[in-house]
Motif scaffolding. Structure first.
Motif, PDB file in Angstrom:
ATOM      1  N   GLY A  96      -2.032   1.041  24.372  1.00  0.00           N
ATOM      2  CA  GLY A  96      -0.595   0.947  24.164  1.00  0.00           C
ATOM      3  C   GLY A  96      -0.260   1.367  22.746  1.00  0.00           C
ATOM      4  N   ALA A  97       1.018   1.313  22.420  1.00  0.00           N
ATOM      5  CA  ALA A  97       1.529   1.722  21.109  1.00  0.00           C
ATOM      6  C   ALA A  97       1.296   3.222  20.913  1.00  0.00           C
ATOM      7  CB  ALA A  97       0.895   0.918  19.983  1.00  0.00           C
ATOM      8  N   GLY A  98       1.862   3.751  19.875  1.00  0.00           N
ATOM      9  CA  GLY A  98       1.753   5.201  19.649  1.00  0.00           C
ATOM     10  C   GLY A  98       0.436   5.560  18.996  1.00  0.00           C
ATOM     11  N   GLU A 106       7.501  -8.706  15.323  1.00  0.00           N
ATOM     12  CA  GLU A 106       6.121  -9.017  14.958  1.00  0.00           C
ATOM     13  C   GLU A 106       5.039  -8.417  15.839  1.00  0.00           C
ATOM     14  OE1 GLU A 106       6.528 -13.388  14.102  1.00  0.00           O
ATOM     15  OE2 GLU A 106       5.893 -12.685  12.131  1.00  0.00           O
ATOM     16  N   CYS A 107       5.303  -7.237  16.363  1.00  0.00           N
ATOM     17  CA  CYS A 107       4.208  -6.436  16.919  1.00  0.00           C
ATOM     18  C   CYS A 107       3.292  -6.076  15.763  1.00  0.00           C
ATOM     19  CB  CYS A 107       4.777  -5.163  17.551  1.00  0.00           C
ATOM     20  SG  CYS A 107       3.559  -3.835  17.769  1.00  0.00           S
ATOM     21  N   ILE A 108       2.013  -6.050  16.054  1.00  0.00           N
ATOM     22  CA  ILE A 108       1.047  -5.816  14.988  1.00  0.00           C
ATOM     23  C   ILE A 108       0.289  -4.514  15.192  1.00  0.00           C
ATOM     24  CG2 ILE A 108      -0.880  -7.071  16.033  1.00  0.00           C
ATOM     25  CD1 ILE A 108      -0.848  -8.517  13.122  1.00  0.00           C
ATOM     26  N   ARG A 109       0.722  -3.732  16.177  1.00  0.00           N
ATOM     27  CA  ARG A 109       0.100  -2.434  16.465  1.00  0.00           C
ATOM     28  C   ARG A 109      -1.372  -2.583  16.827  1.00  0.00           C
ATOM     29  NH1 ARG A 109       2.362   2.575  16.879  1.00  0.00           N
ATOM     30  NH2 ARG A 109       0.816   3.533  15.539  1.00  0.00           N
ATOM     31  N   CYS A 110      -1.687  -3.603  17.597  1.00  0.00           N
ATOM     32  CA  CYS A 110      -3.081  -3.762  18.004  1.00  0.00           C
ATOM     33  C   CYS A 110      -3.394  -2.826  19.162  1.00  0.00           C
ATOM     34  CB  CYS A 110      -3.347  -5.200  18.415  1.00  0.00           C
ATOM     35  SG  CYS A 110      -2.399  -5.707  19.848  1.00  0.00           S
ATOM     36  N   ALA A 111      -2.382  -2.231  19.756  1.00  0.00           N
ATOM     37  CA  ALA A 111      -2.541  -1.244  20.829  1.00  0.00           C
ATOM     38  C   ALA A 111      -3.101  -1.839  22.114  1.00  0.00           C
ATOM     39  CB  ALA A 111      -3.398  -0.059  20.374  1.00  0.00           C
ATOM     40  N   ALA A 112      -3.067  -3.157  22.225  1.00  0.00           N
ATOM     41  CA  ALA A 112      -3.603  -3.791  23.428  1.00  0.00           C
ATOM     42  C   ALA A 112      -2.514  -4.061  24.465  1.00  0.00           C
ATOM     43  CB  ALA A 112      -4.316  -5.085  23.059  1.00  0.00           C
ATOM     44  N   CYS A 113      -1.354  -3.436  24.301  1.00  0.00           N
ATOM     45  CA  CYS A 113      -0.233  -3.708  25.217  1.00  0.00           C
ATOM     46  C   CYS A 113      -0.642  -3.524  26.673  1.00  0.00           C
ATOM     47  CB  CYS A 113       0.947  -2.784  24.964  1.00  0.00           C
ATOM     48  SG  CYS A 113       1.126  -2.114  23.341  1.00  0.00           S
ATOM     49  N   GLU A 114      -1.548  -2.612  26.910  1.00  0.00           N
ATOM     50  CA  GLU A 114      -1.868  -2.252  28.287  1.00  0.00           C
ATOM     51  C   GLU A 114      -2.903  -3.191  28.898  1.00  0.00           C
ATOM     52  OE1 GLU A 114      -4.010  -1.518  26.151  1.00  0.00           O
ATOM     53  OE2 GLU A 114      -5.832  -1.288  27.315  1.00  0.00           O
ATOM     54  N   GLY A 143      -1.147  -8.143  29.038  1.00  0.00           N
ATOM     55  CA  GLY A 143      -0.380  -7.541  27.961  1.00  0.00           C
ATOM     56  C   GLY A 143      -0.487  -8.284  26.658  1.00  0.00           C
ATOM     57  N   CYS A 144       0.555  -8.140  25.903  1.00  0.00           N
ATOM     58  CA  CYS A 144       0.586  -8.457  24.484  1.00  0.00           C
ATOM     59  C   CYS A 144       0.331  -9.926  24.171  1.00  0.00           C
ATOM     60  CB  CYS A 144       1.962  -8.065  24.011  1.00  0.00           C
ATOM     61  SG  CYS A 144       2.351  -8.496  22.356  1.00  0.00           S
ATOM     62  N   ALA A 145      -0.614 -10.136  23.289  1.00  0.00           N
ATOM     63  CA  ALA A 145      -0.936 -11.504  22.865  1.00  0.00           C
ATOM     64  C   ALA A 145       0.164 -12.086  21.994  1.00  0.00           C
ATOM     65  CB  ALA A 145      -2.251 -11.500  22.102  1.00  0.00           C
ATOM     66  N   ARG A 146       1.143 -11.285  21.649  1.00  0.00           N
ATOM     67  CA  ARG A 146       2.237 -11.772  20.813  1.00  0.00           C
ATOM     68  C   ARG A 146       3.538 -11.871  21.614  1.00  0.00           C
ATOM     69  NH1 ARG A 146      -0.005 -11.227  15.484  1.00  0.00           N
ATOM     70  NH2 ARG A 146       1.981 -11.171  14.432  1.00  0.00           N
ATOM     71  N   GLY A 147       3.409 -11.746  22.930  1.00  0.00           N
ATOM     72  CA  GLY A 147       4.549 -12.031  23.802  1.00  0.00           C
ATOM     73  C   GLY A 147       5.577 -10.926  23.889  1.00  0.00           C
ATOM     74  N   ILE A 148       5.237  -9.737  23.392  1.00  0.00           N
ATOM     75  CA  ILE A 148       6.236  -8.670  23.344  1.00  0.00           C
ATOM     76  C   ILE A 148       6.103  -7.753  24.567  1.00  0.00           C
ATOM     77  CG2 ILE A 148       7.110  -6.735  22.006  1.00  0.00           C
ATOM     78  CD1 ILE A 148       5.721  -8.172  19.538  1.00  0.00           C
ATOM     79  N   ALA A 149       4.973  -7.076  24.636  1.00  0.00           N
ATOM     80  CA  ALA A 149       4.763  -6.132  25.732  1.00  0.00           C
ATOM     81  C   ALA A 149       4.046  -6.841  26.873  1.00  0.00           C
ATOM     82  CB  ALA A 149       3.953  -4.931  25.239  1.00  0.00           C
ATOM     83  N   THR A 150       4.753  -7.752  27.499  1.00  0.00           N
ATOM     84  CA  THR A 150       4.141  -8.522  28.580  1.00  0.00           C
ATOM     85  C   THR A 150       5.225  -9.033  29.504  1.00  0.00           C
ATOM     86  OG1 THR A 150       2.725 -10.403  29.099  1.00  0.00           O
ATOM     87  CG2 THR A 150       4.251 -10.690  27.280  1.00  0.00           C
TER      88      THR A 150
HETATM   89  S1  SF4 Z   1       0.020  -5.692  22.404  1.00  0.00           S
HETATM   90 FE1  SF4 Z   1       1.849  -6.515  21.439  1.00  0.00          FE
HETATM   91  S2  SF4 Z   1       1.354  -6.657  19.248  1.00  0.00           S
HETATM   92 FE2  SF4 Z   1      -0.172  -5.319  20.180  1.00  0.00          FE
HETATM   93  S3  SF4 Z   1       0.677  -3.232  19.901  1.00  0.00           S
HETATM   94 FE3  SF4 Z   1       1.347  -3.926  21.926  1.00  0.00          FE
HETATM   95  S4  SF4 Z   1       3.360  -4.848  21.571  1.00  0.00           S
HETATM   96 FE4  SF4 Z   1       2.357  -4.680  19.578  1.00  0.00          FE
END
Ligand code: SF4
Ligand code: SF4
Ligand code: SF4
Lengths: 413, 505
Positions: free
Chosen positions: A61-63, B429-437, B441-448
């Motif tokens: 995910g992310a860019g 507060e996305c941290i760009r961990c790229a684990a959204c998928e 999903g997101c451990a920070r509650g955003i992309a989930t």
């Molecule tokens: S999983 Fe959540 S914190 Fe990580 S990049 Fe995706 S949106 Fe951001």
């Protein structure tokens, strides 16, 4: 608390941000940063390990978080097609995207006799289902198990593995149909029987090669002749001469990091392959011959990009070792022990890892082809119009606005 | 909606008097991440001196003792020359300040640790961060990261009040009888579907954009009822999977977006992993829970500009008051695609460059396919001009717009406005961990859409963080215009003479 299982960390930093004692922090693993070298970066190594283990393509995910562009293969982008071209759905299997390539010569034209029948035989050709063969490894703690793993994988994929004749032992006999012996010219004379048992041979280029090709062909009419050309300043002329002399396949090799020596500093394999390809196009004989590129092919995208600049296919080396969990610590080159004991792998395990890696690469090739709307990898060859190059884009856009670009620093090759 | 915010923003979240108000909205985690770490040792006698002197509010009392330093506010190294440098002033030598070692594992070349930290700071305070935290530019080594404004030397910024500098842009320039929709800042929100992000984030976006009189976009995943109150600030997407598209959803909104392609995975359609297809998501998309969903590529009913026009016409017929936006990626012939969209009748051409965000995409696509937006802006702007239709099209761009400076640079290169996505997620507060998928999903509650994980985001908190971020951006944009002697963001369009590129002589 027991030790953390660092390899499971997803980098969400919630522990760091929530710990009441603020005792958790996260640092980069120094051992990880030491992996490989400046070309074979830790990131590349890690990605190949993942693919070899899972057979899956890296998805996230992310860019994209990497640099804008970079040296080597990173100064080009591949194209996509937007709306006005035919449908394509090969990625999820509803349409077929073909990755088969042909090895061997093609005729420039057909000849007919007075009765309208084609005169002469078509040259022999061999199809492989992926544009990849396995190359002899430039380093590694190698053993019979490693060669077996590679040979098994080559056989399973119905492609080829290059094996120097000095490694040619009886245990490889069963895989002969998928092996390409690599010989010096002197070895050709002493290995007649071996050569008659295979479909392709590879010869190390010497000054004599072009002159001797017809004699070799006459002696082994059923074998395709591939010539290994170490890329250099004279490559264009050498390749043209070999094409005219009747070689079936040319294997253009750069060093393992993709570099090619030239008068004014090293050039990158992709740029040299592009100019060699263009030399043949200009001479009107590109379609007569098959070109392999090797050296510096480290990721799936490099296969697509090598083909776009003019190769028909690639020969893979170091990624195969990575599939076997090599860390590219280069200890073996110094005669030291291998930390992961590559030499002790189980051939079946090694084969599966190599298959996984190449399956993942093939799937990524299909993604790239699908995005372009190309359903046939043979059509990708030399299609520089379906790629965008950093230099061109800079000139066409910022060049118009800001004038002359300073000498390249970040993007050099 | 919390009561305080409600009273500031009126019944629909729109401002009574000018602008939505900034309210300090700290991190939802106990330990906010900053560039510096401030530690107080046991030697501290709680004399309170540091609290008195530090103007950045790092030190505070907590009853009789000192509270944990709010070190993410510390300006660190830049403070050493100040009289009030607490480390030197502390009578007990109890304080230490050092660079936060976590910077090394945070962020990446495009979203550097400092860009993340500065965006968090703006989302908390509505201000740019003090000290030496980089908030304008990333480290990608090209494009926006090598372009800088050249402000006329020796020229003081104009002393005009904020409200006399206009950031408004019109979205319909065609004179086609459709509404003249305007937005108050040259930014709107990119498509993020229900399924790729949580409902609370979706609603927070809608509320924040409503407050700033702009738009958010549903992405391709249906139109949750919870968004109905914000209809006038929602763009709904018609994408190749047609998930959640109904006559009703088309008729609700003022802008409909045709999504042909997405910059992060140009030419590859969409893919929502089975795990993310919860029962709620499946219902919205009229699909089966747990089954991965693919949006094909491209529109299987569009093979030509004529087909494309037919689709645009359908939308226009179904909703006579809607503007049509066409979202495409950036192939070599992006300029032709833009002209094609003009002839098909689009009001907005939205170019999504190759380095933008996504919920999930093959890495090979994210890195390699299609061109970065910086090039595409220049190409399309110039081509539309040459074709004599630039003034009739609204050119919106996205794909790697991270900061207010990126917004301004994109406009100076030729865009009318931009679309953002990742910056909003970073604000919450996305941290760009790229684990959204991965997984749910997101451990920070955003992309989930996982019901548990989604609870990590409070709608009011997220709304206010976004409002704050845009307040900070707005100030920076106004400041840039002032320094250039401009009064209106529209004056900046295509003014490449205001830019310099570090790699050019
Ligand atoms: S999983 Fe959540 S914190 Fe990580 S990049 Fe995706 S949106 Fe951001
Ligand atoms: S100045 Fe020093 S001793 Fe006084 S409260 Fe601050 S840290 Fe403690
Ligand atoms: S170093 Fe300066 S900014 Fe940081 S806490 Fe001390 S006084 Fe405040």
């Amino acid at each position: 608390m027991t030790d953390t299982i660092d390899s499971l960390c997803k980098n969400c930093l919630r522990c760091v941000q929530s710990c009441p004692g603020q005792v958790i922090t996260k640092v980069a693993n120094a051992e990880y940063k030491r992996l490989g070298n400046s070309y074979w970066t830790p990131d590349i190594i890690r990605r190949q390990w993942f693919q070899a283990e899972t057979g899956r393509i890296p998805v996230s995910g992310a860019g994209y978080g990497g640099p804008f562009s970079g040296p080597g293969f990173d100064d080009m982008w591949t194209d996509m097609s937007e709306i006005v071209r035919p449908t394509r759905d090969g990625i999820h299997g509803r349409e077929y995207i073909n990755t088969v390539v042909d090895l061997g010569r093609s005729l420039r034209y057909l000849r007919f006799d007075a009765a309208g029948h084609v005169v002469g035989d078509a040259p022999k050709k061999i199809e492989i289902p992926i544009p990849i063969i396995l190359k002899d490894l430039p380093l590694g703690s190698l053993s019979e198990s490693v060669f077996l793993a590679m040979a098994e994988a080559a056989q399973a994929m119905d492609t080829f593995m290059i094996a120097p004749v000095k490694e040619w032992k009886p245990y490889l006999e069963p895989y002969k149909a998928h092996l390409i012996p690599l010989l010096t010219e002197a070895e050709i004379d002493t290995h007649g029987e071996l050569i008659r048992g295979v479909r392709i041979i590879e010869i190390q280029l010497s000054d004599e090669t072009a002159a001797r090709l017809s004699r070799i062909r006459a002696a082994y009419p059923d074998v395709l002749i591939m010539v290994r050309v170490r890329l250099g300043e004279r490559s264009g002329e050498e390749v043209l001469a070999l094409t005219r002399a009747g070689a079936d396949i040319l294997h253009l090799c750069a060093d393992r990091d993709g570099n090619v020596e030239s008068g004014n500093g090293p050039r990158f394999v992709k740029d040299v392959v592009r100019s060699v390809h263009m030399r043949l196009v200009e001479a009107g004989c590109r379609n007569e011959i098959t070109l392999f590129a090797s050296g510096g092919i480290a990721m799936a995208e490099h296969v697509a990009k090598s083909i776009i600049v003019g190769a028909d296919a690639v020969a893979l080396d170091i990624p195969l070792l990575l599939a076997l969990e090599c860390r590219l610590c280069f200890r073996c080159e110094a005669g030291l022990s291998c930390p992961v004991e590559v030499e002790n792998i189980h051939p079946e395990w090694g084969k599966s890892r190599i298959l996984n890696l190449i399956a993942a690469w093939r799937n990524q090739l299909i993604e790239v082809l699908g995005a372009m709307g190309i359903r046939e990898i043979r059509r990708l060859r030399g299609e520089v119009g379906r790629a965008m190059f950093f230099d061109d884009l800079e000139r066409e856009t910022f060049g118009r606005l800001f004038g002359k670009r300073k000498k390249r620093e970040s993007v050099g090759n | 909606m919390n009561a305080a915010l409600q009273s500031e923003t009126g019944p629909e979240g729109t401002a009574h008097s000018g602008r939505p108000e900034v309210r300090v909205t700290p991190s939802r985690f106990r330990n906010a991440i900053g560039k510096y770490i401030v530690r107080r040792s046991k030697e501290c006698i709680a004399c309170g001196k540091c609290a008195d002197i530090c103007p950045y509010g790092v030190h505070e009392f907590a009853g009789k003792t000192m509270a944990r330093p709010k070190d993410y506010r510390c300006i660190g190294a830049a403070c050493e020359n100040n009289d009030f440098y607490c480390v030197r002033q502390c009578p007990q030598n109890a304080l230490s300040v050092r660079l936060n070692p976590i910077l090394e594992v945070l962020g990446d070349k495009r979203w550097t640790p400092e860009l993340l930290i500065s965006t968090w700071y703006m989302a908390e305070t509505g201000e740019v961060p003090p000290g030496d935290i980089e908030y304008k530019i990333g480290d990608s080594g090209g494009g926006f990261d090598r372009i800088e404004f050249c402000f006329p030397p020796g020229r003081e910024p104009d002393a005009v009040p904020d409200d006399e500098v206009s950031l408004r842009i019109p979205l319909n320039r065609r004179n086609d009888g459709r509404p003249e929709v305007e937005i108050d800042m040259p930014v709107y929100g990119g498509g993020m579907s229900y399924g790729s992000i949580s409902l609370s984030v979706m609603i927070a976006r809608a509320r924040a954009y409503q407050a700033w009189n702009s738009f958010t976009c549903t992405g391709e995943g249906g139109y949750p009822e919870e968004l109905y109150p914000y209809d006038d600030h929602v763009i709904t997407q018609v994408a190749t999977g047609l998930f959640g598209v109904r006559e009703d959803t088309i008729q609700r909104v003022r802008i409909v977006e045709f999504k042909y392609a997405q910059g992060a995975k140009p030419g590859l359609g969409g893919h929502l992993l089975g795990d993310k297809v919860t029962p709620a998501v499946a219902k919205m998309r009229e699909a089966v829970p747990g089954n991965a969903l693919f949006s094909p590529f491209p529109f299987h009913s569009v093979y030509s500009v004529e087909d494309h026009k037919k689709h645009v016409d359908w939308i226009k017929h179904i909703n006579p008051r809607a503007l049509v936006s066409v979202k495409v990626s950036t192939p070599t012939d992006v300029d032709m695609v833009a002209v094609g969209s003009y002839h098909a009748g689009a009001n907005i051409i939205h170019l999504d460059g190759s380095y933008g965000g996504t919920g999930a995409a093959p890495d090979i696509a994210k890195k390699n396919i299609a061109m970065p937006i910086e090039y595409a802006i220049v190409k399309v702007h110039n081509f539309l001009k040459e074709e004599g239709i630039r003034d009739e099209m609204t050119l919106i761009v996205s794909g790697g717009i991270r900061t207010a400076y990126d917004v301004a640079k994109a406009i100076a290169l030729g865009a009318d406005g931009v679309v953002v996505g990742t910056s909003e997620l970073v604000a919450v507060e996305c941290i760009r961990c790229a684990a959204c998928e991965s997984g749910r999903g997101c451990a920070r509650g955003i992309a989930t859409t996982d019901p548990e994980l989604s609870k990590l985001i409070d709608e009011d908190w997220a709304t206010q963080r976004l409002i704050n971020l845009f307040a900070a951006w707005r100030r920076q944009l106004i400041e840039i215009l002032r320094k250039l002697g401009m009064r209106d963001i529209r004056e900046l369009v295509g003014r490449t003479d205001c830019l310099k590129h570090f790699d050019y002589e």
